[in-house]
Scaffold this active site. Structure first.
Site, PDB file in Angstrom:
ATOM      1  CD  GLU A 342      -2.751  -1.229   2.476  1.00  0.00           C
ATOM      2  OE1 GLU A 342      -3.923  -1.603   2.359  1.00  0.00           O
ATOM      3  OE2 GLU A 342      -2.246  -0.939   3.564  1.00  0.00           O
TER       4      GLU A 342
HETATM    5  C1  TNX Z   1      -4.476  -3.960   4.693  1.00  0.00           C
HETATM    6  S1  TNX Z   1      -2.968  -6.287   4.029  1.00  0.00           S
HETATM    7  C2  TNX Z   1      -3.203  -3.761   5.186  1.00  0.00           C
HETATM    8  C3  TNX Z   1      -3.044  -3.343   6.584  1.00  0.00           C
HETATM    9  C4  TNX Z   1      -4.357  -3.178   7.291  1.00  0.00           C
HETATM   10  C5  TNX Z   1      -5.280  -4.293   6.867  1.00  0.00           C
HETATM   11  C6  TNX Z   1      -6.579  -4.277   7.601  1.00  0.00           C
HETATM   12  C7  TNX Z   1      -1.816  -5.306   4.063  1.00  0.00           C
HETATM   13  C8  TNX Z   1      -0.570  -5.813   3.570  1.00  0.00           C
HETATM   14  N1  TNX Z   1      -2.052  -4.068   4.520  1.00  0.00           N
HETATM   15  O1  TNX Z   1      -2.316  -2.137   6.640  1.00  0.00           O
HETATM   16  O2  TNX Z   1      -4.126  -3.224   8.658  1.00  0.00           O
HETATM   17  O3  TNX Z   1      -5.518  -4.169   5.506  1.00  0.00           O
HETATM   18  O4  TNX Z   1      -7.333  -5.397   7.293  1.00  0.00           O
END
Ligand code: TNX
Length: 533
Positions: A342
């Site tokens: 992300e």
């Molecule tokens: C996505 S999955 C994220 C996390 C959040 C999560 C909550 C991922 C690699 N990153 O930063 O905590 O969703 O479900």
């Protein structure tokens, strides 16, 4: 009347207590509950053959024999005894095994296991006279001890003396894992969980043969490990949490203690510092890490994707080298997790530059890179492992990386994310990846799930628990049970054993054990719970 004679050591005295079994009082006839069937073990063993009519009973004379000359074997004997003594009240001394296999007691031997069980598997033979556990390596003995533990009645998990009898069904088990990596992740960044909470989770993971614990140590909302060369990361960056609570962090001594505790349960801790995104806590702690030289405020919300380390800045890599250097020194295991997910505030070109450079830093400290699967958009080193967290069964970039040799750790968010709600009205958790009850958590095949990522590309399975909405150990329990054992079984058991209907009964049979252990599990309507649990 059935009298069970229990010898307890109280101070320097041995007291002999007569305990009348509950079944005798209630039924009038001595009808002790049947021993736990071999078929109810989770994860289900590769093969388990019951010997009908045979049981082994622990008594005041039972000894635990550990492979002579092996400190790990005697430590595992001590671990087993520490679980069994409080509930059984039996002395269960741990003694070195004689050269020939002992005729009585519980033997933990590092000889005579079939080669096929490998380094993590075991063979367990239960006869009226004795219990013989054989493995090639201590990890296999530890796994076999978890099976033995599950074959004893749930009351064995009690911390106070229970009536017994302590019977184990007779039979022969040969067992070894499908995948070498069976993991769980705990996000200690969004909410901080102290040493006691993590130890509790480690003990729960061990019961289901999970062998990696990935700790998500830094995110926008908190930095949770002391770094001596950058002290403000923990002191300031760790000072709060989602919702504005007090936060917290592990000293390096705390962290080393956790690594050692996990190792005593044959679990390897993997530290994650998520970057280049998810870094607000670091950027808030040191103004000079920001491209504009201005530290942002601490963040206590739950948005993602707004922060980025400064890719063109040389200090960024000095910082990472020092942080990774200290973490590598605290980490006996092979992997360091660099996050990489992300990173929507980092341009794609910067992202590639950044990940490629960080991989070199990790390698220079002698460690193997784990990253969220986004890292395949950079240039993965041959050894880099990509952790798949998508919600679809196709990802062309991950498939291309797998075809080029990248190993994949499977954590599909709509299957393995323990922070997803079970149902719409679940009090805790999120819904962005969907609702996950037991059918959804168990009903997939990690070796044949993601297009182009076949069994030989799969390193294993991991169940992440993100903690934006999770604050207490009771919350962790509720989200992890019963789904964590479902994911653990996918990681351990051969896919030929996969059967949702049968699994729901085996899983339900664990409920009384969780109750004795004080685990605040979710009473899923999809699970076949035994009456009264
Ligand atoms: C996505 S999955 C994220 C996390 C959040 C999560 C909550 C991922 C690699 N990153 O930063 O905590 O969703 O479900």
């Amino acid at each position: 009347m059935t009298n069970l004679v229990v010898r307890r050591r109280i101070g320097a005295l041995f007291l002999t207590l007569s305990v009348i079994t509950v079944s005798t009082i209630m039924g009038g006839v001595a009808a002790a509950a049947a021993p736990v069937p071999l078929s109810s073990v989770v994860p289900i063993p590769v093969s388990a053959t019951a010997t009908s009519g045979v049981t082994h009973t622990l008594t005041a004379a039972t000894k635990i024999y550990a492979q002579s000359g092996s400190t790990p074997a005697s430590d595992i004997g001590g671990y087993l005894a520490a679980i069994l003594r409080p509930s059984t009240g039996l002395p269960l001394p741990v003694v070195p095994a004689p050269n020939s296999a002992p005729a009585d007691g519980i033997a933990l031997l590092l000889t005579g296991a079939p080669a096929a069980v490998g380094a993590q598997g075991y063979q367990l033979d239960i006869t009226a006279a004795n219990v013989t556990l054989r493995a090639n390596q201590p990890a296999g003995l530890f796994a076999g001890v978890q099976t033995l533990r599950q074959l004893l009645p749930p009351a064995v998990e009690s911390t106070t003396v229970q009536p017994g009898p302590w019977e184990i069904a007779g039979g022969h088990i040969v067992d070894y894992p499908r995948f070498g990596y069976r993991g769980a992740m705990l996000d200690v960044a969004r909410h901080f969980f102290g040493v006691a909470a993590v130890r509790r989770y480690i003990d729960q993971l061990a019961l289901y043969k999970v062998n990696y614990l990935h700790l998500h140590l830094a995110d926008d909302q908190g930095w949770r490990i002391a770094i001596n060369s950058w002290p403000n990361l923990a002191v300031y960056g760790g000072s709060t949490a989602v919702g504005g609570g007090p936060g917290g962090y592990y000293t390096q001594a705390d962290y080393s203690g956790l690594v050692a505790y996990a190792a005593s349960r044959y679990i390897t801790i993997i530290p994650e510092i998520d970057m280049p995104g998810h870094t607000n806590a670091a950027l808030a702690s040191y103004a000079q890490l920001n491209c504009n030289g201005v530290a942002p405020p601490l963040y206590t919300g739950t948005n993602v994707g707004f922060s980025s380390l400064c890719v063109p800045l040389e200090l960024t890599y000095t910082f990472i080298d020092q942080v990774i250097g200290e973490l590598a020194a605290l980490t006996p295991g092979p992997y360091l997790h660099i996050g990489g997910d992300e990173a929507s505030s980092t341009t794609p070109a910067d992202y590639t530059t950044f990940i490629n450079r960080v991989q070199q830093i990790v390698a220079a400290h002698g460690k193997t890179v784990l990253g969220w699967h986004d890292v395949v958009h950079a240039t993965p080193l041959p050894s880099t492992v990509a952790q798949f967290w998508g919600t679809t069964t196709t990802d062309s970039a991950v498939a291309a990386a797998a075809a080029a040799g990248t190993k994949v750790l499977m954590s599909p968010a709509n299957r393995t994310y323990l922070d997803m709600k079970y149902r719409n009205n679940t009090r805790l958790g999120q819904k962005w990846a969907g609702l996950i009850d037991v059918n959804q958590a168990y009903g997939w095949n990690p070796g044949n799930y993601l297009g182009g990522v076949g069994e030989t590309s799969v390193l294993g399975v991991e169940a992440p628990l993100w903690t934006e909405t999770i604050r207490t150990t009771a919350d962790i329990d509720f989200m992890a049970f019963p789904r964590l054992p479902a994911i653990a079984e996918l990681g351990w058991s051969a896919y030929a054993t996969h059967d949702l209907t049968v699994f729901k009964t085996r899983l339900g049979a664990q409920g009384p054990r969780w109750r004795v252990m004080g685990i605040n599990y979710y009473h899923s309507t999809q699970v076949t719970w035994p009456a009264g649990s």
